[in-house]
Design a protein around this motif. Sequence first.
Motif, short mmCIF file in Angstrom:
data_model
loop_
_atom_site.label_atom_id
_atom_site.label_comp_id
_atom_site.label_asym_id
_atom_site.label_seq_id
_atom_site.Cartn_x
_atom_site.Cartn_y
_atom_site.Cartn_z
N UNK A 1 8.92 -13.50 -14.21
CA UNK A 1 9.64 -12.86 -15.31
C UNK A 1 9.85 -11.40 -14.95
N UNK A 2 11.09 -10.92 -15.12
CA UNK A 2 11.33 -9.50 -14.91
C UNK A 2 10.65 -8.70 -16.02
N UNK A 3 10.26 -7.47 -15.72
CA UNK A 3 9.72 -6.58 -16.75
C UNK A 3 10.77 -6.38 -17.84
N UNK A 4 10.33 -6.50 -19.10
CA UNK A 4 11.26 -6.34 -20.22
C UNK A 4 12.02 -7.59 -20.56
N UNK A 5 11.64 -8.74 -19.98
CA UNK A 5 12.34 -10.00 -20.25
C UNK A 5 11.32 -11.10 -20.54
N UNK A 6 11.72 -12.06 -21.37
CA UNK A 6 10.87 -13.23 -21.65
C UNK A 6 11.40 -14.48 -20.94
N UNK A 7 12.45 -14.31 -20.16
CA UNK A 7 13.07 -15.47 -19.48
C UNK A 7 12.40 -15.73 -18.14
N UNK A 8 11.98 -16.96 -17.94
CA UNK A 8 11.39 -17.35 -16.66
C UNK A 8 12.48 -17.66 -15.65
N UNK A 9 12.28 -17.18 -14.42
CA UNK A 9 13.26 -17.39 -13.35
C UNK A 9 12.58 -18.15 -12.23
N UNK B 1 0.80 -1.21 0.00
CA UNK B 1 0.00 0.00 0.00
C UNK B 1 0.83 1.27 0.00
N UNK B 2 2.15 1.14 0.20
CA UNK B 2 3.00 2.33 0.31
C UNK B 2 3.75 2.64 -0.98
N UNK B 3 3.61 1.79 -2.00
CA UNK B 3 4.36 1.98 -3.25
C UNK B 3 3.41 2.43 -4.34
N UNK B 4 3.75 3.46 -5.10
CA UNK B 4 2.90 3.93 -6.20
C UNK B 4 2.57 2.78 -7.17
N UNK B 5 1.35 2.81 -7.69
CA UNK B 5 0.87 1.70 -8.53
C UNK B 5 1.77 1.44 -9.73
N UNK B 6 2.34 2.51 -10.30
CA UNK B 6 3.16 2.31 -11.50
C UNK B 6 4.55 1.74 -11.20
N UNK B 7 4.89 1.65 -9.90
CA UNK B 7 6.21 1.12 -9.53
C UNK B 7 6.16 -0.25 -8.88
N UNK B 8 4.98 -0.66 -8.39
CA UNK B 8 4.93 -1.86 -7.55
C UNK B 8 5.27 -3.12 -8.33
N UNK B 9 4.90 -3.19 -9.61
CA UNK B 9 5.22 -4.39 -10.39
C UNK B 9 6.73 -4.57 -10.50
N UNK B 10 7.43 -3.46 -10.74
CA UNK B 10 8.89 -3.53 -10.82
C UNK B 10 9.49 -3.90 -9.47
N UNK C 1 14.47 -5.36 -16.49
CA UNK C 1 15.71 -5.31 -17.25
C UNK C 1 16.01 -3.86 -17.62
N UNK C 2 17.24 -3.60 -17.92
CA UNK C 2 17.62 -2.25 -18.36
C UNK C 2 16.83 -1.88 -19.61
N UNK D 1 10.91 3.88 -19.26
CA UNK D 1 11.65 5.13 -19.09
C UNK D 1 12.21 5.25 -17.68
N UNK D 2 13.49 5.45 -17.57
CA UNK D 2 14.13 5.57 -16.26
C UNK D 2 14.77 4.28 -15.79
N UNK D 3 14.52 3.16 -16.49
CA UNK D 3 15.12 1.87 -16.10
C UNK D 3 16.51 1.78 -16.71
#
Length: 456
Positions: free
Chosen positions: A270-278, A206-215, A221-222, A226-228
């Motif tokens: 999967x990290x954002x910007x990646x298709x590799x499963x971890x 609840x303390x993290x902005x919605x646009x950042x919580x997924x990351x 990934x780099x 924008x900003x990554x």
Amino acid sequence: MQLGTRGTVLLVDDEAMIRQATEKWLQMAGLEVISASSAEQALPYLSEDFRGILLTDVKMPGMSGLELMQVAHERIPDLPVILITGHGDIDMAIQAMREGAYDFIEKPFVPERLVETLLRACEKRSLMIENLRLQSNLAARSGLDAKVIGISPAIQRMKRELLSIADMDTNVIIYGETGSGKELVAQSLHEFSERKNKRFVPINCGAIPEHLIESELFGHEAGAFTGAAKRRIGKFEHADGGTLFLDEIESTPAHLQIKILRALQEGQIERLGSNQSIPVNIRVIAASKADLREDENFRQDLYYRLNVSQLFLPPLRERPEDVPLLFMHYVNQAASERDKTSRQLSTQDERILRSHLWPGNVRELKNIAIRYALDNRVGLADLINGQQSLIAFEDVDHKPLPLAIQVAAFEEDVIKRALERHQGNIKAVMDELDLPRRTLNQKMMKFGLNRSDYLD
């Protein structure tokens, strides 16, 4: 001290008639009395187990009352001692008070004044014993008892449940009001599990902005957005092998609930910007203020994935017997961190602690305890009253207390303030509040208010 008495008095006087008459007066006042005709006869009672006070004549054959006081203080350093003196012994009695006597009563004494002095001394003695008990209780704790502090049936039951599910390695939902200690319980679940040597990773959804919580949860990934500028490891991946604590999970956006469910079902992310499963091997502990099953904004399939085990944290107002113990824990902790002498609770302070409703729960209590430990000039009542405005802003989503509880708290506060203003003058309080004597007495009994605590 026997059940139902107002205290225990060890009475020492070599004159049988005075001793017997005094004993009857004290018993009529509700005090338990142990009589001795000499200091030598009284000595066996003065052990570490003695929970009463000492009332002794000064001039007696053999050992005097002053000598008895010295021996008593060697055995029980803070024992309240009241001396019975003759008219010519006032200077000596004053000197004795400088040496540690609690008070002196001049012969012939007024029984009512004697009883009032003894009751005050008994209350002081009771407070000393309670403070020693609290300190001893805290010092003796180990394991889970040292981490989750409390002696109430509700908290003891919760601790038994915690230990029973700690090693089950299942997902858990912890329910509790704001500030009740959900993260501490989650840490305890981790520390008493087989994952204890791996990471405990907390995140407040609840303390993290919605646009950042997924990351935050899954990493990126780099160049993923924008900003990554570089790769970032998310909380799921960082907690691999250990425990991930999702606080305020009810505030998680709907689209993210789907990704959390998939990660739990498949054991990979999967990290954002990646298709590799971890692959990730984690235990998830979620926490919520409200029942997730009744929350129409929370996915039921995710609820059932998380709800393998449950823990319910009782609010502080439902376990008042834990409040002094918790409070002194945080007072001692704050004093120790700053190399200060730990401040002790007064009788009135303990009543205030037990009667306050603690809408901010342990978080509120801890904040007040730290301020109490660091500033001897401020009273506990002022600290608690000053905290209320802070809670109103910090905890806006907290479920309001029932009207009856709020009204009772307001009524108690009004009477307390009137007693403070008039320094315990009951007639003045009756006039100010326009209350009959009987009604005021009933309300003071209801709230545990004692006139003697407000006397100047």
